[in-house]
Write a protein that holds these residues in place. Structure first.
Motif, PDB file in Angstrom:
ATOM      1  N   SER A   1     -19.000  26.322 -11.129  1.00  0.00           N
ATOM      2  CA  SER A   1     -20.310  25.708 -10.901  1.00  0.00           C
ATOM      3  C   SER A   1     -20.866  26.036  -9.525  1.00  0.00           C
ATOM      4  N   ASN A   2     -20.018  26.612  -8.658  1.00  0.00           N
ATOM      5  CA  ASN A   2     -20.418  26.944  -7.289  1.00  0.00           C
ATOM      6  C   ASN A   2     -19.416  27.956  -6.754  1.00  0.00           C
ATOM      7  N   TYR A   3     -19.791  28.684  -5.712  1.00  0.00           N
ATOM      8  CA  TYR A   3     -18.866  29.556  -4.994  1.00  0.00           C
ATOM      9  C   TYR A   3     -18.804  29.031  -3.565  1.00  0.00           C
ATOM     10  N   LEU A   4     -17.717  28.332  -3.258  1.00  0.00           N
ATOM     11  CA  LEU A   4     -17.545  27.733  -1.940  1.00  0.00           C
ATOM     12  C   LEU A   4     -16.567  28.564  -1.120  1.00  0.00           C
ATOM     13  N   PHE A   5     -16.983  28.916   0.072  1.00  0.00           N
ATOM     14  CA  PHE A   5     -16.203  29.735   0.988  1.00  0.00           C
ATOM     15  C   PHE A   5     -15.883  28.884   2.212  1.00  0.00           C
ATOM     16  N   ASN A   6     -14.660  28.325   2.235  1.00  0.00           N
ATOM     17  CA  ASN A   6     -14.286  27.348   3.273  1.00  0.00           C
ATOM     18  C   ASN A   6     -15.295  26.214   3.370  1.00  0.00           C
TER      19      ASN A   6
ATOM     20  N   GLN B   1     -25.825  29.287  -2.953  1.00  0.00           N
ATOM     21  CA  GLN B   1     -26.852  28.247  -2.839  1.00  0.00           C
ATOM     22  C   GLN B   1     -26.637  27.172  -3.915  1.00  0.00           C
ATOM     23  N   ASP B   2     -25.372  26.811  -4.107  1.00  0.00           N
ATOM     24  CA  ASP B   2     -24.954  25.771  -5.057  1.00  0.00           C
ATOM     25  C   ASP B   2     -25.187  26.151  -6.514  1.00  0.00           C
ATOM     26  N   ASP B   3     -25.421  27.417  -6.789  1.00  0.00           N
ATOM     27  CA  ASP B   3     -25.578  27.888  -8.165  1.00  0.00           C
ATOM     28  C   ASP B   3     -24.232  28.351  -8.722  1.00  0.00           C
TER      29      ASP B   3
ATOM     30  N   SER C   1       9.123  44.391  -7.091  1.00  0.00           N
ATOM     31  CA  SER C   1       9.660  44.395  -5.730  1.00  0.00           C
ATOM     32  C   SER C   1       8.913  43.464  -4.789  1.00  0.00           C
ATOM     33  N   GLY C   2       7.749  42.932  -5.241  1.00  0.00           N
ATOM     34  CA  GLY C   2       6.992  42.010  -4.405  1.00  0.00           C
ATOM     35  C   GLY C   2       5.679  42.551  -3.888  1.00  0.00           C
ATOM     36  N   TRP C   3       5.441  43.862  -4.026  1.00  0.00           N
ATOM     37  CA  TRP C   3       4.162  44.437  -3.602  1.00  0.00           C
ATOM     38  C   TRP C   3       3.079  44.105  -4.620  1.00  0.00           C
ATOM     39  N   TYR C   4       1.861  43.903  -4.158  1.00  0.00           N
ATOM     40  CA  TYR C   4       0.746  43.638  -5.049  1.00  0.00           C
ATOM     41  C   TYR C   4      -0.540  44.237  -4.473  1.00  0.00           C
ATOM     42  N   LEU C   5      -1.492  44.495  -5.352  1.00  0.00           N
ATOM     43  CA  LEU C   5      -2.817  44.931  -4.934  1.00  0.00           C
ATOM     44  C   LEU C   5      -3.815  44.521  -6.011  1.00  0.00           C
ATOM     45  N   GLY C   6      -5.073  44.398  -5.609  1.00  0.00           N
ATOM     46  CA  GLY C   6      -6.066  43.961  -6.580  1.00  0.00           C
ATOM     47  C   GLY C   6      -7.476  44.010  -6.033  1.00  0.00           C
ATOM     48  N   THR C   7      -8.392  43.635  -6.904  1.00  0.00           N
ATOM     49  CA  THR C   7      -9.795  43.535  -6.527  1.00  0.00           C
ATOM     50  C   THR C   7     -10.403  42.315  -7.209  1.00  0.00           C
ATOM     51  N   TRP C   8     -11.387  41.726  -6.580  1.00  0.00           N
ATOM     52  CA  TRP C   8     -12.004  40.479  -7.047  1.00  0.00           C
ATOM     53  C   TRP C   8     -13.489  40.552  -6.750  1.00  0.00           C
ATOM     54  N   GLY C   9     -14.333  40.016  -7.637  1.00  0.00           N
ATOM     55  CA  GLY C   9     -15.769  40.068  -7.417  1.00  0.00           C
ATOM     56  C   GLY C   9     -16.462  38.768  -7.753  1.00  0.00           C
ATOM     57  N   SER C  10     -17.692  38.616  -7.262  1.00  0.00           N
ATOM     58  CA  SER C  10     -18.493  37.423  -7.525  1.00  0.00           C
ATOM     59  C   SER C  10     -19.960  37.722  -7.264  1.00  0.00           C
ATOM     60  N   ASN C  11     -20.834  37.007  -7.958  1.00  0.00           N
ATOM     61  CA  ASN C  11     -22.239  37.005  -7.552  1.00  0.00           C
ATOM     62  C   ASN C  11     -22.382  36.130  -6.310  1.00  0.00           C
ATOM     63  N   VAL C  12     -23.312  36.488  -5.434  1.00  0.00           N
ATOM     64  CA  VAL C  12     -23.578  35.733  -4.205  1.00  0.00           C
ATOM     65  C   VAL C  12     -25.084  35.666  -3.977  1.00  0.00           C
ATOM     66  N   SER C  13     -25.495  34.743  -3.108  1.00  0.00           N
ATOM     67  CA  SER C  13     -26.916  34.649  -2.728  1.00  0.00           C
ATOM     68  C   SER C  13     -27.057  33.956  -1.384  1.00  0.00           C
TER      69      SER C  13
ATOM     70  N   ASP D   1     -27.873  21.987   5.788  1.00  0.00           N
ATOM     71  CA  ASP D   1     -27.673  22.521   4.437  1.00  0.00           C
ATOM     72  C   ASP D   1     -26.419  23.367   4.288  1.00  0.00           C
ATOM     73  N   LEU D   2     -25.515  23.339   5.238  1.00  0.00           N
ATOM     74  CA  LEU D   2     -24.267  24.072   5.137  1.00  0.00           C
ATOM     75  C   LEU D   2     -23.088  23.117   5.295  1.00  0.00           C
ATOM     76  N   GLY D   3     -22.067  23.304   4.477  1.00  0.00           N
ATOM     77  CA  GLY D   3     -20.859  22.509   4.602  1.00  0.00           C
ATOM     78  C   GLY D   3     -21.004  21.079   4.143  1.00  0.00           C
ATOM     79  N   GLU D   4     -21.996  20.794   3.299  1.00  0.00           N
ATOM     80  CA  GLU D   4     -22.180  19.426   2.825  1.00  0.00           C
ATOM     81  C   GLU D   4     -21.126  19.075   1.767  1.00  0.00           C
ATOM     82  N   ALA D   5     -20.902  17.777   1.569  1.00  0.00           N
ATOM     83  CA  ALA D   5     -19.961  17.322   0.550  1.00  0.00           C
ATOM     84  C   ALA D   5     -20.386  17.855  -0.810  1.00  0.00           C
ATOM     85  N   THR D   6     -19.436  18.462  -1.541  1.00  0.00           N
ATOM     86  CA  THR D   6     -19.768  19.144  -2.792  1.00  0.00           C
ATOM     87  C   THR D   6     -18.685  18.915  -3.837  1.00  0.00           C
TER      88      THR D   6
END
Length: 231
Positions: free
Chosen positions: A33-38, A44-46, A59-71, A214-219
């Protein structure tokens, strides 16, 4: 990114894989419902759609990629992160995770100005984890930035967990990246996560002491994640 973790990211990038398992290639698709970064929304709460592709070796090694829409800024619509690292079991229920990540942004010719690399180390003991991230060019602003996070997971039932976390974000150069006067803010999160219908469901409450409009509000946020194993 590791903020909603790792962890969200966030967030996440909150990875911790046992070297005892076989090599695995998987994808996870998360609807949130949102993408919160720390504790700060990057949509924008979308809502956000966040796919990943991860490879983990025995053996414990890993790699990857991750994506998201942002605004979080005009004409920047997509974030794609790349990461690699190594996890090892130290014995006695202790674990160590070391890695690097690179965050990239797309949408216009200027979006790449926000790209930046980051290094991290995570030490865990049973259900407690202490994590540290450092970036010398945070969001491409030219200033250093580090985050320290403590996470505690409490197993409530066989399928439901309570996840408590608190972190401190510090910009080493407040002229380069907007922060409070001392360059620091705190973020805390309470989440309930459970498995149901083959997916991971999470309900979370985030808040910060960031004194910016408008940043870091309770969500309050909701998400569902489904993982697919390719082999």
């Amino acid at each position: 990114m590791r903020f909603s973790t790792h962890f969200i990211f966030p967030g996440m990038l909150m990875l911790g894989f046992s070297p005892a398992v076989f090599a695995d290639l998987s994808s996870t698709v998360t609807l949130g419902s949102n993408y919160l970064f720390n504790g700060i929304t990057l949509t924008q709460d979308d809502p956000a759609v966040q796919p990943s592709l991860d490879w983990v070796s025995e053996s414990g090694w890993y790699l990857g990629t991750w994506g998201s829409n942002v605004s979080f800024v005009d004409d920047t619509d997509i974030e794609v992160d790349f990461y690699t690292g190594y996890y090892t079991d130290l014995g006695g229920n202790w674990g160590l995770d070391l890695g690097v990540a690179h965050y990239t942004y797309y949408g216009s010719s200027e979006s790449s100005a926000f790209d930046y690399p980051e290094a991290y180390i995570k030490v865990s003991y049973e259900n407690t984890k202490l994590s540290y991230w450092y970036a010398s060019d945070y969001f491409g602003a030219g200033g250093g930035h580090y985050i320290i996070m403590l996470t505690q997971t409490v197993q409530l039932t066989e399928n439901v967990s309570l996840i408590l976390s608190g972190d401190r974000s510090t910009s080493t150069d407040t002229d380069k990246f907007l922060r409070d006067t001392d360059g620091t803010y705190h973020h805390w999160r309470v989440a309930l996560a459970g498995d149901w219908l083959g997916a991971r469901w999470t309900a979370a409450f985030d808040d910060t002491d960031l004194a910016l409009d408008d940043l870091g509000e309770a969500t309050f946020s909701l998400s569902v994640a489904k993982t697919f194993h390719w082999f």
